[in-house]
Design an enzyme around this catalytic site. Structure first.
Site: not given
Length: 522
Positions: A155, A232, A235, A269-272, A294
């Site tokens: 952001h 989320h 995160n 997602d396997g990343t976040h 997201d």
């Protein structure tokens, strides 16, 4: 038409040889649909003395409620936070494209933006029922600008705001009218935030806690003021600490209002989020887990630079980050934890069906739990569990057909006109017989290209998708592998005239000469 006037005269569809997700279990039952709603067959038999007008054999597949994505920033080149002259056309494009991933309803999400952007964009995205045109819009999710500078993520800092003395009026001055708004993400540690939370919840708007440095006590106080969601989880918030777990501690807090269920979004997602973190959250509070994508505008477009609100984001593989600020990848064991914590990805590029499959694999949960995390739980969050996220009698006939590995085979949405038509998308397998799914009432064939299938470790399987849209009866769409793309086969299988075929813009990266229709006209 969803059960309104004329529903009793509408055609009755019976889906047979299927497993229905109902009541938290996969049941060997038929699904009955009429007038855009799930039908109770006993009433049909004994009160109306009717039977099905049409039966469809589902081949033993799973029928689950349509997925609901409550946090999606855009996709396929469309950025919901861009104040264009025709915002609605972009929303419609995304609404169409996400159908092939099982999503039947969504909340377009705007990231932190200047007031003039909100004033122009928010009125142009009204709540809209789903149908042959695409997934339904449940209302906007406004993520920012009332968030923490320390946890702002992607952001833009220049547009972040804090609440003034007259806090709610300050919010209205920033956003404008709230008629189209369903969720607002804010940081509860900001001054006057509890006043804002109470005002928003009295208007039926869900308040989510996120992009925050709040401790557990501040988060608990926000829940007492009316907050029900966490944006989320893990995160853009303080990491878990044994003396003060922060917002994460809400999952097991004993200081919440009696009977209140706190929901939390997870980007699987396997990343976040590391698989271990997914397992911790799910085992601590499975009833509140809501899968979100997201997704950013780069969804479906591949590597390169794309917009996200007022900033540029660069995509490399499955990782997105603010252009010029490339972080360390999330998750490799060689990276120190401090680097992982300070360098989160900036949005996801994985569609919802991929998140469902990864979540199932990472947590080892049941198929039922994985599917409910993308359907029932977001519906409960928004108070829509009577009509969405369920296949109970009377609910909207929005559902997805899946194989045993949870790959989408079809997406059905009850339609708008007098016929109560449905839209279906099917991902055919090589060598499968698609003729049984063809409709003589077909109208226009739309050919597009989709590269999905490799997310989360699945092998590449670029698809050609063909959509058959009609005005009456059943609207059918068939994604086809390129092995079925020759002119003669398409004409024979779909039974349409060549003068009614049109080419649509590609969904994703084209690979000339491979898995790709010839450029010559059909």
């Amino acid at each position: 038409m969803r059960g309104g006037q004329g529903a009793a005269e509408a055609r009755v569809l019976q889906f047979t040889n299927c497993r229905i997700l109902r009541g938290g279990k996969l049941l060997r039952e038929d699904l009955w649909v009429r007038g855009g709603r799930i039908l109770d067959p006993e009433k049909l038999f004994f009160e109306e003395r009717r039977v099905a007008d049409e039966r469809r054999d589902c081949g033993g597949r799973i029928l689950a409620p349509g997925f609901i994505d409550v946090q999606i920033n855009g996709g396929f080149g469309v950025d919901f936070s861009q104040a264009t002259e025709d915002v609605g056309s972009g929303v419609s494009l995304v609404a169409r494209r996400i159908l092939s991933h099982g999503v039947t309803s969504f909340c377009p999400t705007l990231v932190t933006s200047p007031p003039e952007v909100y004033h122009k964009v928010v009125p142009q995205i009204p709540v809209k029922s789903g149908g042959p045109h695409g997934a339904g819009v449940l209302g906007l999710h406004l993520e920012g600008p009332f968030i923490s500078r320390e946890k702002r993520g992607a952001h833009p800092e220049a547009h972040l705001r804090s609440f003034e003395a007259n806090a709610f009026q300050d919010l209205l001055a920033t956003y404008g009218p709230l008629d189209n708004v369903r969720i607002v993400t804010l940081a509860p540690e900001l001054g006057h935030s509890h006043e804002v939370i109470r005002e928003l919840t009295t208007r039926g708007i869900c308040v989510s806690l996120g992009h925050s440095v709040a401790d557990l006590r501040a988060a608990e106080d926000a829940v007492w003021s009316g907050a029900t969601f966490i944006t989320h989880l893990f995160n853009a918030m303080l990491p878990f600490h044994h003396r003060d777990p922060g917002i994460v501690g809400l999952l097991t807090s004993d200081r919440l209002p009696a009977g209140r269920c706190i929901f939390y979004g997870m980007i699987a997602d396997g990343t976040h989020t590391n698989p271990a973190a997914l397992r911790i959250a799910h085992r601590a509070h499975p009833q509140g887990l809501v899968l979100v994508t997201d997704a950013i505008p780069a969804l479906g477009l591949g590597n390169g630079r794309h917009t996200l609100g007022q900033q540029e984001v660069e995509v490399d593989g499955l990782t997105a980050y603010v252009a010029g600020e490339r972080p360390h990848p999330l998750g490799p064991r060689s990276q120190p934890a401090c680097q992982v914590a300070h360098d989160p990805p900036d949005g996801s590029i994985a569609p919802m069906d991929v998140c469902v499959r990864h979540f199932l694999q990472a947590t080892g949960c049941s198929v039922e739990s994985a599917l409910e995390a993308a359907s029932l739980h977001p519906a409960q969050l928004l108070g829509l569990e009577k009509s969405k996220g369920t296949l109970d009698f009377g609910a909207d006939a929005d559902f997805v057909v899946l194989d045993d590995s949870l790959h989408v085979q079809a997406t059905y949405i009850s339609g708008g006109g007098a016929s109560g038509a449905l839209l279906a998308l099917r991902i055919a397998t090589v060598g499968s017989d698609i003729r049984d799914w063809c409709s003589p009432r077909s109208g226009v064939v739309v050919l597009t290209f989709s590269p999905f299938g490799f997310w989360g470790g699945w092998p590449p399987s670029p698809l050609l998708t063909g959509a058959v849209l009609g005005t009456g009866g059943v609207c059918l769409a068939l994604p086809l592998f390129s092995s079925l793309c020759c002119k003669a086969q398409l004409r024979k299988c779909l039974q349409v005239q060549s003068d009614r075929m049109v080419r649509a813009s590609p969904v994703g990266r084209e690979q000339p000469g491979k898995n790709h229709l010839p450029r010559r006209a059909l």
